[in-house]
Design a protein around this motif. Sequence first.
Motif, PDB file in Angstrom:
ATOM      1  N   ASP A 133      -6.368  -0.718  -4.543  1.00  0.00           N
ATOM      2  CA  ASP A 133      -5.584  -1.293  -3.301  1.00  0.00           C
ATOM      3  C   ASP A 133      -6.406  -2.294  -2.556  1.00  0.00           C
ATOM      4  OD1 ASP A 133      -4.069  -1.605  -0.960  1.00  0.00           O
ATOM      5  OD2 ASP A 133      -4.003   0.173  -0.061  1.00  0.00           O
ATOM      6  N   GLU A 134      -6.291  -3.655  -2.992  1.00  0.00           N
ATOM      7  CA  GLU A 134      -7.052  -4.529  -2.305  1.00  0.00           C
ATOM      8  C   GLU A 134      -8.472  -4.264  -2.261  1.00  0.00           C
ATOM      9  OE1 GLU A 134      -5.830  -6.484   1.277  1.00  0.00           O
ATOM     10  OE2 GLU A 134      -3.777  -5.936   1.216  1.00  0.00           O
ATOM     11  N   SER A 187       0.822  -1.123  -0.011  1.00  0.00           N
ATOM     12  CA  SER A 187       0.007  -0.055  -0.061  1.00  0.00           C
ATOM     13  C   SER A 187       0.932   1.173   0.002  1.00  0.00           C
ATOM     14  CB  SER A 187      -0.811  -0.006   1.252  1.00  0.00           C
ATOM     15  OG  SER A 187      -1.932  -1.059   1.330  1.00  0.00           O
TER      16      SER A 187
HETATM   17 MG   LIG Z   1      -2.256  -2.464   2.342  1.00  0.00          MG
END
Ligand SMILES: [Mg+2]
Lengths: 378, 300
Positions: A168-169, A53
């Motif tokens: 991001d995910e 991240s």
């Molecule tokens: Mg992360």
Amino acid sequence: MAKTNGNVSIKQLKKTYLDGKGKPVFTAVKGINLEIENGEFMVLVGPSGCGKSTTLRMVAGLEDISEGTISIGETVVNKLEPKDRGIAMVFQNYALYPHLSVFTNMAFSLQLNKVPKAEIKKRVQKAAEILGLTEMLDRKPKALSGGQRQRVAVGRSIVRDPKVFLFDEPLSNLDAKMRVQMRTEISNLHERLGTTILYVTHDQVEAMTMGDRICVMNEGEIMQVADPLTLYKKPENMFVASFIGSPPMNLIHGELQIQDAQVTFIEEGGSGHHLGRIQLKGPLAEKAKTLGNRKIVFGMRPEHLNERSQCENEAVMTAPVSLAEPMGAETLLHLEMAQHRVIGRIQNDRLFKRREEVTLYLNLDKCSLFDPKTEQVL
Amino acid sequence: MNLETKLKTRKFFAHLFLILFILMIMTPFLTVIASSFSRGHFAPSKLFPTEISLNHWKYVLGIPHEEVVNITTGETRIIKADVVPILWFWNSIKISVIASFGILLLSGTCAYAFARMKFAFKEQTMTGLLILQMFPMVLALVAFYTILEFIGQFAPSMGLNTHAGLTLIYLGGVSIYIWMIKGYFETISTSIEESARIDGASPFQAFIMILLPMSAPIFAVVFILSFISYMSEYPVASVVLQTGEKWTLAVGANSFLYEQQKLWGRFSALAVLSGIPITVLFIICQRFLVSGLTAGGVKE
Ligand SMILES: [Mg+2]
Ligand SMILES: Nc1ncnc2c1ncn2[C@@H]1O[C@H](COP(=O)(O)OP(=O)(O)OP(=O)(O)O)[C@@H](O)[C@H]1O
């Protein structure tokens, strides 16, 4: 309408988090290099806390860069505001504006940019159509399901027509079924738009199925960048070997013993034991000979253990079953070697019993050898 | 006793308790209303006055009226207040509204800084604010007096005996509201503002267009609380405001309570009056006090 300037170039990128007083607290990214080509789907994968991240947020411009450069297209973007970088980002928690309708959520960036109303409407409607949100444009995010909210978040970034998408995910908050569906949807979207995507996940299945190339990270460093198959077949180090594949590669510590033409791998602590030995043959034996007598880590994938002989260069292993997990099409066999436990993935045509001695054939051509100190492949 | 009667008695006592409790709360309130409509200046002993009179209200609203001045002779006189008490009511509303808006502005922006920005001595400043606000404002009366006197030398319109000066002092009460709003901001995911930033909003735009609308409930609460506290604030106002036409409701009402004679009737009429804007404010703010304004933005 494929774009041209969507390549991302990351050079010697480093991130050290500072506390309130400006003292360094933690180095989350330790000088990484990564080249992402225009239109490529690049997946960043790694365990929790490895700096994925952080890297993504530096590309987005949400986090200061401690050292190194990031370029998008031909422009170094280190000092640019997020909105000037030509990126769009989809967050793990959707991050929608709860007080605005779906339409306004998607139109927000265009409104800020003073795009004419008609144009905004056209672009939002087109994005809504792609994502199947046309019916919901008037609703507030509260009145949407998790999958729909994530679609709105994706729609919001499509509308901006960026050079690079950052994810991001995005799927980790969805249930298993929805995740599989969104996975295909995002892949289709990439196909359709042809825009560069940098996609963070800690799910290796997502990484393997979606990525053109995968960048495996660990503790702020890049372990390997390759396409999914290479990553699987030729892991460059023990970390990648144990991270990719499910169940992961068996890694057995031991040593090589070369006597005349015989090359044997002896498991650590298993020298006097018939279960702890593997006879090497073929190219693997040749390679082992060049290495000489030394400590080594032997890597074999569960799926390269078979009940029947399948090729020439095989080692025969006999070991007792400590646990059998029938999965339907196949069975996961946990075998006891002298010291280690090894998992084999066997094509299923019978039930195995606990403690039963099985004889399996190991395909030596697909095995890897690692240096136990550097953890690199040999 | 069977189960049914048991339940019934229990219900009976529960209700009895609740009714008594409500009476206990309502009695003072009703007494005040009753006393504002009663004749004479005594605290009424009856909840429902036998004789209803509008004299107190007339006095408060500045309507000339006849009143008995000598009980034994029954002599009456036309009475009208020199400074009409309703003026204090408008003064109070003006000061409370302006000060409350000022509080919103100051505490909202400060809370944003404390919740979202990094700067040196942030923790210490926050704690300092908390400790400072533990001391009641009254303790600093002397200081306020001196400060306003000083300011008055340069800007008489903001000195002693001015509404601007009082408002200035009231604005000093922000710290508790900063804490309240900061707590609310911290429940809002930063990724929403980051999203806005990527969408091209400046930090100020993100604050105004995204964070503020999501924070409407807490701002409504802060506005109500500060409005109520300034409507009823007495000690500071009584020192700063010196002439009758500048007084606020609390100071004015208190002026009816002489040592020798307490004019409860007029006092009560003013007290009821002060309840009206607070009630109206509650009704207006109610629509902001809905929960779930932030729901659906992020997955927790
Ligand atoms: Mg992360
Ligand atoms: N503001 C911060 N201050 C100090 N350390 C931080 C800060 N933000 C993140 N870190 C640390 O940096 C490391 C990397 O964080 P990052 O969020 O990039 O991990 P990640 O790979 O995305 O993990 P996950 O899969 O859990 O999201 C973590 O060890 C984290 O504790």
